[in-house]
Design a protein around this motif. Structure first.
Motif: not given
Length: 398
Positions: A23-29, A37-44, A51-57, A373-378
């Motif tokens: 999720l971290y990699d996909l959301i970043t990209l 992007v909005t992420l709904i997750t659980a607090s540890d 709620v944390e906001k930064k730009g479009n996230f 690089v050719n098959s699994f990169s971002d």
């Protein structure tokens, strides 16, 4: 697009695992592509909400999670472990209420693991169910768990996972192996499941591997230290090679847990084996590039992002034949595959790889990097995700 993700874990969580990294990699990209992007997750700490906001996230950390982290919430830990039962419904209702508050959503993705979509209904946007690994999947057999009292939480959650997928219109899987497993045991047509491999964000990794590093006898394992991951088998294989006179070392990096702590205690005083615990990406990059061989002998693995990381570092990688690693490693060309739960066969394969000529090692190392690089990169995978989301959105609206 405004893309919403629902996940019980994320990269900064103490519960973070493969889903968190994905999720971290996909959301970043996705954010880099200019989407919202909005992420709904659980607090540890399940007592806190923020709620944390930064730009479009936007990251929404919900309270009331159905788990306990002893380091965060001490006291009555044994009782709190039963939260999976007495907080299951209340937490998922909280997720539903949070989703209903959102505006201008184009698409939502939720993992099947944990059944956090248990109360989802038909929204005015499509929901994609992402297969990571069901609570019912028995890694030791590659089938479904046989009932045991200690596995009641798995069967409880697994029931709702299966029920949610039965009503799902759009499903993706991180590997063909997991797609086939889900189709077989959850009776879902394979044609309904789209395989989209987890991407690896190459910007997170910077390696400076030397030719000399491939000629060492330094072996590495990265990931959760558990029985199902084959860590015990790897230790046994290394012991076999030590008895044969190999001057090797084994480094184990990742969350320990009870099983890992037991192994660590058993190996106390044996200088050939080192446990690093969980370490950050920068330190992990140095570890990857200083080891010649990375071994992941899981009994069953949905995909194995750590195998991709190791391949991208230029390490010689040995992975399990069972599950998704067989889809990312080309036998003898970009790495090697081994039958799980067989320490002697694993020892033979490690010995075979260690004895390869340096020219062969260098070629396999290069092939591994090129394959990632050719098959699994971002750059390869993320456009596939965005194209799928756009296609689903179009289908849903029509």
């Amino acid at each position: 697009m405004h893309i919403v993700f629902v996940s019980r874990e994320y990269h900064d969580s103490k519960r973070g695992g493969g889903i968190a990294t994905y999720l971290y990699d996909l959301i970043t990209l996705i954010l880099e592509e200019g989407h919202q992007v909005t992420l709904i997750t659980a607090s540890d700490d399940t007592r806190e909400e923020s709620v944390e906001k930064k730009g479009n996230f936007t990251k929404i950390n919900l309270s009331g999670g159905d788990f306990v982290i002893p380091q965060v919430e001490s006291g009555f830990v044994t009782i709190k472990k039963f939260r999976i039962f007495f907080r299951f419904f209340s937490y998922r209702l909280k997720i539903l209420k949070e989703v209903l508050k959102l505006k201008n959503v184009d698409i939502l993705e939720v993992s099947e693991f944990g059944a956090e979509s248990a109360f989802f209904r038909k929204f005015n946007f499509p929901v994609v169910y992402r297969l990571h690994t069901s609570s019912l999947l028995d890694r030791s057999t590659g089938g479904v768990f046989k009932f045991k009292p200690g596995l009641i939480p798995n069967f409880f959650t697994g029931y709702f996972e299966k029920r949610s997928l039965a009503h799902a219109e759009f499903i993706t899987s991180c590997s063909m192996s997991l797609k086939e497993w889900t189709s077989k045991y959850f009776e879902i047509p394979e044609s309904k499941i789209q395989v989209l491999y987890n991407p690896i964000n190459l910007n997170n990794w910077h390696f400076d591997r030397t030719e000399e590093s491939l000629n060492t006898h330094k072996i590495l394992y990265v990931g959760t230290v558990s029985y199902e991951k084959g860590v015990g088998d790897l230790i046994e294989a290394c012991r076999v090679l030590l008895k044969k006179g190999f001057n090797l070392t084994l480094t184990i990096a990742g969350k320990l847990g009870n099983y890992g702590l037991r192994l660590q205690k058993e190996l106390e005083g044996e200088t050939w084996c080192e446990f690093l615990g969980h370490i950050g990406k920068k330190e992990l990059a140095n570890v990857y590039e200083s080891h010649s061989l990375a071994v992941f002998p899981s009994h069953w693995e949905a995909m194995g992002l750590v195998a991709l990381e190791a391949m991208y570092s230029g390490a010689l990688v040995i992975g399990s034949r069972e599950g998704g690693m067989s889809e990312i490693i080309e036998e003898g060309k970009s790495g090697f595959l081994v039958k799980p739960k067989d320490p002697l066969a694993l020892a033979d394969r490690i010995e075979e790889v260690l004895k390869l000529p340096i020219e062969t090692k260098l070629q396999i190392s290069k092939n591994a990097v090129d394959q990632v690089v050719n098959s699994f990169s971002d750059k390869k995978i993320v456009p596939e995700f965005l194209a799928y989301y756009q296609e689903v959105t179009k289908i849903y609206r029509n």
